[in-house]
Enzyme design. Structure first.
Site, PDB file in Angstrom:
ATOM      1  N   ARG A  83       0.852  -1.182   0.000  1.00 37.92           N
ATOM      2  CA  ARG A  83       0.000   0.000   0.000  1.00 37.92           C
ATOM      3  C   ARG A  83       0.891   1.237   0.000  1.00 37.92           C
ATOM      4  O   ARG A  83       1.663   1.443   0.941  1.00 37.92           O
ATOM      5  CB  ARG A  83      -0.897  -0.004   1.250  1.00 37.92           C
ATOM      6  CG  ARG A  83      -1.716   1.246   1.396  1.00 37.92           C
ATOM      7  CD  ARG A  83      -2.652   1.255   2.606  1.00 37.92           C
ATOM      8  NE  ARG A  83      -3.266   2.562   2.683  1.00 37.92           N
ATOM      9  CZ  ARG A  83      -3.276   3.356   3.756  1.00 37.92           C
ATOM     10  NH1 ARG A  83      -2.761   2.947   4.891  1.00 37.92           N
ATOM     11  NH2 ARG A  83      -3.823   4.555   3.699  1.00 37.92           N
ATOM     12  N   HIS A 131      -2.816  10.895   0.873  1.00 36.24           N
ATOM     13  CA  HIS A 131      -2.243  10.676   2.202  1.00 36.24           C
ATOM     14  C   HIS A 131      -1.551  11.976   2.614  1.00 36.24           C
ATOM     15  O   HIS A 131      -0.342  12.028   2.799  1.00 36.24           O
ATOM     16  CB  HIS A 131      -1.302   9.468   2.185  1.00 36.24           C
ATOM     17  CG  HIS A 131      -1.045   8.854   3.536  1.00 36.24           C
ATOM     18  ND1 HIS A 131      -1.140   7.495   3.773  1.00 36.24           N
ATOM     19  CD2 HIS A 131      -0.699   9.399   4.722  1.00 36.24           C
ATOM     20  CE1 HIS A 131      -0.856   7.239   5.051  1.00 36.24           C
ATOM     21  NE2 HIS A 131      -0.577   8.385   5.642  1.00 36.24           N
ATOM     22  N   GLU A 176      -7.293   8.500   6.522  1.00 31.60           N
ATOM     23  CA  GLU A 176      -7.520   9.164   7.808  1.00 31.60           C
ATOM     24  C   GLU A 176      -7.945  10.626   7.679  1.00 31.60           C
ATOM     25  O   GLU A 176      -7.226  11.535   8.137  1.00 31.60           O
ATOM     26  CB  GLU A 176      -6.274   9.057   8.689  1.00 31.60           C
ATOM     27  CG  GLU A 176      -5.851   7.640   8.993  1.00 31.60           C
ATOM     28  CD  GLU A 176      -4.765   7.564  10.079  1.00 31.60           C
ATOM     29  OE1 GLU A 176      -4.286   8.617  10.541  1.00 31.60           O
ATOM     30  OE2 GLU A 176      -4.405   6.439  10.470  1.00 31.60           O
ATOM     31  N   ASN A 304      -7.429   1.744  10.185  1.00 28.36           N
ATOM     32  CA  ASN A 304      -6.103   1.941  10.776  1.00 28.36           C
ATOM     33  C   ASN A 304      -6.266   1.934  12.285  1.00 28.36           C
ATOM     34  O   ASN A 304      -7.096   2.660  12.829  1.00 28.36           O
ATOM     35  CB  ASN A 304      -5.511   3.294  10.359  1.00 28.36           C
ATOM     36  CG  ASN A 304      -5.142   3.337   8.890  1.00 28.36           C
ATOM     37  OD1 ASN A 304      -5.319   2.353   8.161  1.00 28.36           O
ATOM     38  ND2 ASN A 304      -4.637   4.470   8.449  1.00 28.36           N
ATOM     39  N   TYR A 306      -4.019   1.815  16.079  1.00 29.03           N
ATOM     40  CA  TYR A 306      -2.766   1.812  16.829  1.00 29.03           C
ATOM     41  C   TYR A 306      -2.970   1.674  18.332  1.00 29.03           C
ATOM     42  O   TYR A 306      -2.181   1.025  18.998  1.00 29.03           O
ATOM     43  CB  TYR A 306      -1.990   3.114  16.561  1.00 29.03           C
ATOM     44  CG  TYR A 306      -1.466   3.188  15.144  1.00 29.03           C
ATOM     45  CD1 TYR A 306      -0.236   2.629  14.820  1.00 29.03           C
ATOM     46  CD2 TYR A 306      -2.216   3.775  14.115  1.00 29.03           C
ATOM     47  CE1 TYR A 306       0.251   2.667  13.528  1.00 29.03           C
ATOM     48  CE2 TYR A 306      -1.734   3.812  12.816  1.00 29.03           C
ATOM     49  CZ  TYR A 306      -0.502   3.257  12.530  1.00 29.03           C
ATOM     50  OH  TYR A 306      -0.033   3.276  11.252  1.00 29.03           O
ATOM     51  N   GLU A 382      -3.579  -0.122   8.248  1.00 30.71           N
ATOM     52  CA  GLU A 382      -2.378   0.256   9.013  1.00 30.71           C
ATOM     53  C   GLU A 382      -2.478  -0.302  10.419  1.00 30.71           C
ATOM     54  O   GLU A 382      -3.540  -0.236  11.052  1.00 30.71           O
ATOM     55  CB  GLU A 382      -2.206   1.783   9.149  1.00 30.71           C
ATOM     56  CG  GLU A 382      -1.754   2.482   7.905  1.00 30.71           C
ATOM     57  CD  GLU A 382      -1.591   3.986   8.112  1.00 30.71           C
ATOM     58  OE1 GLU A 382      -1.299   4.419   9.239  1.00 30.71           O
ATOM     59  OE2 GLU A 382      -1.781   4.715   7.129  1.00 30.71           O
TER      60      GLU A 382
HETATM   61  C1  FCB Z   1      -1.135   7.185  10.805  1.00 31.97           C
HETATM   62  C2  FCB Z   1      -0.738   7.704   9.445  1.00 31.97           C
HETATM   63  C3  FCB Z   1       0.593   7.182   8.968  1.00 31.97           C
HETATM   64  C4  FCB Z   1       1.601   7.097  10.080  1.00 31.97           C
HETATM   65  C5  FCB Z   1       1.031   6.347  11.248  1.00 31.97           C
HETATM   66  C6  FCB Z   1       1.998   6.168  12.391  1.00 31.97           C
HETATM   67  O1  FCB Z   1      -1.995   8.091  11.410  1.00 31.97           O
HETATM   68  O2  FCB Z   1      -1.714   7.378   8.503  1.00 31.97           O
HETATM   69  O3  FCB Z   1       1.017   8.000   7.907  1.00 31.97           O
HETATM   70  O4  FCB Z   1       2.034   8.357  10.419  1.00 31.97           O
HETATM   71  O5  FCB Z   1      -0.094   7.022  11.724  1.00 31.97           O
END
Ligand code: FCB
Length: 484
Positions: A83, A131, A176, A304, A306, A382
């Site tokens: 990607r 992006h 995002e 995405n 985290y 992500e």
């Molecule tokens: C996300 C972004 C990516 C990267 C990660 C850590 O928010 O999409 O570009 O910065 O975080």
């Protein structure tokens, strides 16, 4: 089985896509080559005080010149997909609010070659159209607060889809939009660095509109391609039981999740978000017919993930906590919510970003989407973690990243086992790269980059990931003390 027994390995569905993700400004460099013009991130990163250590994406990972070497590394890891994002200012570098201007053949040629090389290596490209590198000329005319930006995005999307759509199966319109709107226009920690809440909400709508116009453009230009949108959705929860705590969950869910999901997937804005933000804007930038444009058929939703989001109702007394991991600013990204919501510090492990680690959130998000939008294909576009990696004797022993990945891949499998139609996983990131406001100080790659020499060194996590990909399965957790 004993509680610490490793257990069997767990298989992913057949045909699961295994990739890594990057973004143009974070890896390419070559910012002034082949006709590219500046984006808002060039301007922002060159503005003193905006990015840690004054870092810029001028060179970054030099992926623009080294993509063949990088593809060879991906191939060596057995990855089945990549990607990447296309830099808008390479494609229509003379764009203005009024017109897209001429298409830059050299810019398109770079991505066309990249696609060809990926396919030759047996790697399927997944293309993100936006992006975050908005052409600066569009920002000068108001940026995402200006409706024209969405219209120009639709034209740009059509150009890219027409050029690559014979070989690219998946186009992701936006990455995002939450960050583009709220970090770019409300808290100002991302480009263009504005702190104007009303503009940020206009940006939310114009990004949704851009998605819709872009989706329709891809359908026209590349009728067999799949259209997706990538959102950073929040798994929002509270540990409190007061009605104010539940109201805090509702507000953050509205601003982060539903203000994007509802118009795109249901064709309307959530009434509570419109009411919550009425003191900031009357949303008159939503014109008749817009929601029909936004509400396009979607082939897959990119998720995405985290870190978890934990909120608490705030009664206005004492200092307000905003430990939400979205960068330091006197201005909050949480428009019209700061008088009601706080984000307490969480105990437990964190990554080098300071982001709490809790893989349950990934499972819960995927299950929520599966429940609320049955049949919608889901892709983890992500997921990953930053750690302060160092090369020692040609190796990078990033055990913490391996643990993070293992836990989050298990969460994906939990969601799959519960019926969620998840078809792929893209690890963030392939290479260490320019981490926006943090510059090169945060390393997310499974391949280490020495920025002085551009030397690539696959980390231990790359070998771990290659093993998962080869087996299409998550291996059992090694017993304590056993080598990975
Ligand atoms: C996300 C972004 C990516 C990267 C990660 C850590 O928010 O999409 O570009 O910065 O975080």
């Amino acid at each position: 089985t004993a509680p610490d027994s490793p257990g069997p390995s767990r298989a992913f569905p057949a045909g699961f896509a295994w990739g890594t993700a990057t973004a143009a400004y974070q890896v390419e460099g070559a910012v002034a080559e082949d006709g590219r013009t500046p984006s808002i991130w060039d301007t922002f990163s060159h503005t003193p005080g905006r990015v840690v250590d004054g870092d810029t994406g001028d060179v970054a990972d030099d992926h623009y010149h080294r993509f063949r070497e990088d593809i060879a590394i991906m191939k060596g890891l057995g990855l089945t997909s990549y990607r990447f994002s296309v830099a808008w200012p390479r494609i229509t570098p003379q764009v203005t609010a009024e017109a897209s201007g001429p298409v830059n053949a050299a810019g398109l040629a770079f991505y066309s070659t990249l696609v060809d090389e990926l396919l030759a290596a047996g790697i399927e490209p997944a293309v993100t159209l936006y992006h975050w590198d908005l052409p600066q000329a569009l920002e000068d005319a108001g940026g995402w607060a200006n409706r024209a930006t969405a219209e120009r995005f639709g034209e740009y999307a059509e150009v890219v889809a027409a050029a690559l759509g014979d070989r690219v199966r998946t186009f992701i319109t936006l990455n995002e939009p939450w960050c583009s709107a709220y970090l770019g226009y409300a808290s100002g920690v991302h480009a263009p660095g504005r702190t104007e809440p009303a503009a940020a909400l206009a940006a939310v709508h114009h990004l949704n509109l851009a998605h819709g116009l872009g989706a329709a453009a891809v359908r026209r230009a590349a009728p067999t391609a799949r259209v997706a949108l990538t959102l950073n959705l929040a798994w929002v929860r509270t540990e409190g039981r007061r009605s104010s705590d539940l109201d805090a969950v509702r507000r953050v869910d509205g601003l982060q999740n539903r203000v994007f999901l509802d118009p795109v997937l249901r064709g309307h804005y959530p009434a509570d978000v419109l009411a919550d933000t009425a003191s900031v804007t009357d949303w008159s930038f939503v014109l008749p017919g817009d929601l029909d444009l936004v509400h396009q058929p979607l082939d897959a939703l990119g998720v995405n993930y985290y870190s978890p989001t934990v909120v608490r109702g705030w009664d206005g007394r004492g200092p307000r906590a905003e430990a939400d991991g979205h960068g330091a600013s006197e201005h909050s990204p949480w428009i019209a919510a700061t008088a009601h919501v706080e984000f307490p510090e969480l105990p437990g492990p964190r990554t080098d970003m300071g982001w709490s680690i809790d893989a349950r959130g990934l499972r819960e998000l995927l299950l929520r989407l599966h429940t609320e939008h049955p049949g919608l294909e889901l892709v983890v576009t992500e997921n990953g973690a930053a750690y302060p990696d160092v090369v020692v004797d040609g190796r990078v022993h990033d055990e913490q990243r391996i643990d993070y990945l293992r836990d989050h891949l298990a969460a994906v499998l939990d969601a799959v086992d519960a019926g969620a139609p998840v078809t792929g996983y893209y690890l963030w990131s392939f290479l260490d790269n320019f981490e926006w406001g943090y510059g090169f100080s945060k390393r997310f790659g499974i391949v280490h980059v020495d920025y002085a020499t551009q030397q690539r060194t696959p980390k231990d996590s790359a070998a771990f990931y290659a093993g998962v990909v080869a087996a299409n399965a998550l291996p059992p957790r090694p017993a304590a003390g056993q080598a990975r």
